[in-house]
Design a protein around this motif. Structure first.
Motif, PDB file in Angstrom:
ATOM      1  N   SER A   1      58.451  73.708   1.077  1.00  0.00           N
ATOM      2  CA  SER A   1      57.716  72.526   1.155  1.00  0.00           C
ATOM      3  C   SER A   1      58.487  71.272   1.047  1.00  0.00           C
ATOM      4  O   SER A   1      58.245  70.328   1.460  1.00  0.00           O
ATOM      5  N   GLN A   2      59.281  71.153  -0.372  1.00  0.00           N
ATOM      6  CA  GLN A   2      60.100  70.109  -0.294  1.00  0.00           C
ATOM      7  C   GLN A   2      60.792  70.410   0.120  1.00  0.00           C
ATOM      8  O   GLN A   2      61.418  68.975   0.334  1.00  0.00           O
ATOM      9  N   LEU A   3      61.707  70.831   1.056  1.00  0.00           N
ATOM     10  CA  LEU A   3      62.948  70.719   1.813  1.00  0.00           C
ATOM     11  C   LEU A   3      62.333  69.866   3.448  1.00  0.00           C
ATOM     12  O   LEU A   3      62.964  68.960   3.808  1.00  0.00           O
ATOM     13  N   LYS A   4      60.702  70.156   3.006  1.00  0.00           N
ATOM     14  CA  LYS A   4      60.413  69.465   4.760  1.00  0.00           C
ATOM     15  C   LYS A   4      60.162  68.340   4.090  1.00  0.00           C
ATOM     16  O   LYS A   4      60.499  67.001   5.494  1.00  0.00           O
ATOM     17  N   SER A   5      59.960  67.851   3.055  1.00  0.00           N
ATOM     18  CA  SER A   5      59.545  66.301   2.923  1.00  0.00           C
ATOM     19  C   SER A   5      60.831  65.887   2.689  1.00  0.00           C
ATOM     20  O   SER A   5      60.958  64.429   2.980  1.00  0.00           O
ATOM     21  N   ARG A   6      62.047  66.169   2.386  1.00  0.00           N
ATOM     22  CA  ARG A   6      63.227  65.882   1.846  1.00  0.00           C
ATOM     23  C   ARG A   6      63.934  65.490   3.598  1.00  0.00           C
ATOM     24  O   ARG A   6      64.726  64.695   4.067  1.00  0.00           O
TER      25      ARG A   6
ATOM     26  N   ASP B   1      57.612  81.015  -5.036  1.00  0.00           N
ATOM     27  CA  ASP B   1      59.239  79.953  -5.563  1.00  0.00           C
ATOM     28  C   ASP B   1      59.850  78.790  -4.160  1.00  0.00           C
ATOM     29  O   ASP B   1      59.825  77.897  -3.630  1.00  0.00           O
TER      30      ASP B   1
ATOM     31  N   TYR C   1      66.485  75.028   5.715  1.00  0.00           N
ATOM     32  CA  TYR C   1      65.360  75.369   5.414  1.00  0.00           C
ATOM     33  C   TYR C   1      64.702  76.817   6.547  1.00  0.00           C
ATOM     34  O   TYR C   1      64.415  77.581   5.841  1.00  0.00           O
TER      35      TYR C   1
ATOM     36  N   LYS D   1      57.839  77.103  -2.319  1.00  0.00           N
ATOM     37  CA  LYS D   1      56.920  75.854  -2.603  1.00  0.00           C
ATOM     38  C   LYS D   1      58.670  75.198  -2.177  1.00  0.00           C
ATOM     39  O   LYS D   1      58.823  73.771  -2.152  1.00  0.00           O
ATOM     40  N   LYS D   2      59.523  76.094  -2.226  1.00  0.00           N
ATOM     41  CA  LYS D   2      60.868  75.046  -1.844  1.00  0.00           C
ATOM     42  C   LYS D   2      61.029  74.834  -0.442  1.00  0.00           C
ATOM     43  O   LYS D   2      61.335  73.684   0.035  1.00  0.00           O
TER      44      LYS D   2
END
Length: 178
Positions: A18-23, A12, A47, A15-16
């Motif tokens: 990776s999402q933070l990087k995109s944001r 988890d 992050y 994944k989080k």
């Protein structure tokens, strides 16, 4: 916390991150005069905090894997007497099978190696399964150089050991406290 819960949490966290990087990337540039949908500096702090948690969790998991022992039937301990494992589809494990107590880390390593070996044998099997079609006797006939039956039996045997080891690993994941 149980090891299985820690492993789930580790996934988890990854994944989080990776999402933070995109944001963060999405908020790095905006049109002049506009505001980003989220402040990248604040997301970067989040992050970094989550990265630290993932680091600490990874260490705890690795320490548990290198400290805890489990008993399982190793393919390498039984390699000289492969017939003792029994039928591929059977869940029955003969009493004569050798079980050793080893570190969980060793079981994880064996599981990875068995997965790789199974894939290699499947790739070899695919290469051997060439259909031999000739229009006439003058055409070249393509033949397999390895016994497909033997390859299938080897894949079945390795797969059974992989399942047996994986069951013991999963069982231990729910018993071990970290």
């Amino acid at each position: 916390m149980k090891l299985a819960e820690a492993l789930r949490l580790k996934t988890d966290y990854a994944k989080k991150l990776s999402q933070l990087k995109s944001r963060i990337r999405a908020g790095c540039t905006v049109q002049e005069g506009d505001e980003p949908p989220e402040k990248p500096q604040e997301l970067l702090v989040e992050y970094e905090e989550l990265s630290q948690k993932l680091f600490e969790l990874g260490i705890a998991i690795n320490l548990a894997n290198s400290r805890e022992k489990i008993s399982y039937p190793s393919h390498y301990d039984n390699i000289n007497n492969l017939e003792i494992i029994g039928a591929y589809n059977s869940d029955e494990i003969p009493a004569s099978i050798v079980r050793r107590t080893r570190l969980l880390l060793e079981a994880l390593s064996e599981r990875d190696i068995l997965s790789t070996k199974i894939q290699t044998y499947r790739d070899i099997l695919d290469a051997c399964n060439i259909s031999s079609f000739r229009m006439s006797k003058q055409e070249i006939k393509i033949m397999a150089t390895m016994d497909v039956k033997v390859l299938n039996k080897k894949i079945d045997l390795l797969s059974k050991f992989l399942r047996l080891i994986d069951v013991k690993i999963q069982e231990s994941n729910w018993l071990i406290e970290i």
